[in-house]
Design a protein around this motif. Structure first.
Motif, short mmCIF file in Angstrom:
data_model
loop_
_atom_site.label_atom_id
_atom_site.label_comp_id
_atom_site.label_asym_id
_atom_site.label_seq_id
_atom_site.Cartn_x
_atom_site.Cartn_y
_atom_site.Cartn_z
N SER A 1 9.38 7.95 -1.09
CA SER A 1 9.77 8.84 -2.21
C SER A 1 9.54 10.33 -1.68
O SER A 1 8.71 10.69 -0.99
CB SER A 1 8.93 8.35 -3.38
N ARG A 2 10.19 11.08 -2.06
CA ARG A 2 10.27 12.60 -1.92
C ARG A 2 10.73 13.53 -3.10
O ARG A 2 11.81 13.86 -3.33
CB ARG A 2 11.17 13.10 -0.73
N PRO A 3 9.63 13.39 -4.03
CA PRO A 3 10.17 13.95 -5.27
C PRO A 3 10.46 15.47 -5.44
O PRO A 3 10.85 16.25 -6.16
CB PRO A 3 8.95 13.53 -6.37
N LEU B 1 0.71 -1.32 0.13
CA LEU B 1 -0.02 0.07 0.08
C LEU B 1 1.00 1.19 -0.04
O LEU B 1 1.86 1.29 0.74
CB LEU B 1 -0.89 0.16 1.19
N THR B 2 0.47 2.23 -0.71
CA THR B 2 1.22 3.44 -0.87
C THR B 2 0.56 4.67 -0.19
O THR B 2 -0.69 4.60 -0.65
CB THR B 2 1.79 3.79 -2.21
N ILE B 3 1.07 5.37 0.67
CA ILE B 3 0.46 6.32 1.27
C ILE B 3 0.88 7.71 0.80
O ILE B 3 2.17 7.74 0.64
CB ILE B 3 0.56 6.39 2.98
N THR C 1 5.63 10.07 -0.37
CA THR C 1 5.00 8.81 -0.24
C THR C 1 5.72 7.76 0.83
O THR C 1 6.94 7.82 0.56
CB THR C 1 4.66 8.11 -1.72
N LEU C 2 4.95 6.99 1.36
CA LEU C 2 5.58 5.69 2.16
C LEU C 2 4.64 4.57 1.65
O LEU C 2 3.29 4.48 1.54
CB LEU C 2 5.17 6.16 3.73
#
Lengths: 112, 111
Positions: free
Chosen positions: A69-71, A19-21, A77-78
């Motif tokens: 991710s931290r674009p 799951l992506t939050i 996103t986690l």
């Protein structure tokens, strides 16, 4: 103070899936933080996410299980990977401000 | 390792009562202590304390920090049912922008 939109609000997932939050902040922030709150427990920091670099993980948390991710400076996103029932928790993102830390609305994850 | 201990773990009082919640801590290079209210999922910010002996106040809520004895208290006067929540205490250290949380106090206000 910053306003953080966190999605999804809740989800029920099958074990073994991911799951992506997502967290979207209404202003640019250098660091974003991801916390987990297991049932009946307090908040535990998973990792700190800086834009343009790898996230820094706390002891007991690994990138393969919780990739982040931290674009850009307003979004992160986690992902909770290969989930098991032990991953059932509330997941929260947070940003630091001059007079305290603001939290997203949280994601309640149940793994069945 | 930073440590935050809250007491009591739970508290049940009647509407109109006054409550005091406790938070003790051990942290290297202490920067601030924060109180949050958690009703559903997201903790909402109450107070940030950095200086010893200065009371912060917001309506019926107030908090004070004792940096010598390493503790803080959160007072709620004339409690209302809407005060029912988990109250979380957290500490922050200099040079490390992350929070270490206590286990929280679950406060229940009976009408």
């Amino acid at each position: 103070s910053a306003v953080i939109s966190q999605k999804p609000s809740r989800d029920i997932c099958q074990r073994g899936t991911s799951l992506t939050i997502q967290c979207q902040v209404d202003s640019q922030v250098t660091m974003m933080f991801w916390y987990r709150q297991q049932p009946g427990q307090s908040l535990t920091l998973i990792a700190t996410a800086n834009q343009g670099s790898e996230a820094t993980y706390e002891s007991g948390f690994v990138i393969d299980k919780f990739p982040i991710s931290r674009p850009n400076l307003t979004f992160s996103t986690l992902t909770v990977s290969n989930m098991s029932p032990e991953d059932s928790s509330i997941y929260l993102c947070s940003v630091g401000e001059e007079y305290g830390y603001t939290f997203g609305s949280g994601t309640r994850l149940t793994v069945v | 390792e930073d440590k935050v201990v809250q007491s009591p773990l739970s508290l049940v009082v009647h509407e109109g009562d006054t409550v005091t919640l406790n938070c003790s801590y051990e942290v290297t290079n202490f920067r601030s202590l924060l109180w949050y209210k958690q009703e559903k999922k997201a903790p909402t910010f109450l107070f940030m304390l950095t200086s010893s002996g200065i009371e912060k106040k917001s309506g019926r809520l107030s908090s004070i920090l004792d940096k010598k004895e390493l503790f803080s208290i959160l007072n709620i006067t004339a409690t209302q049912t809407g005060d029912s929540a988990i109250y979380l205490c957290a500490v922050e250290r200099f040079g490390n922008e992350k929070l270490t949380f206590g286990t929280g106090t679950r406060l229940t206000i009976i009408p």
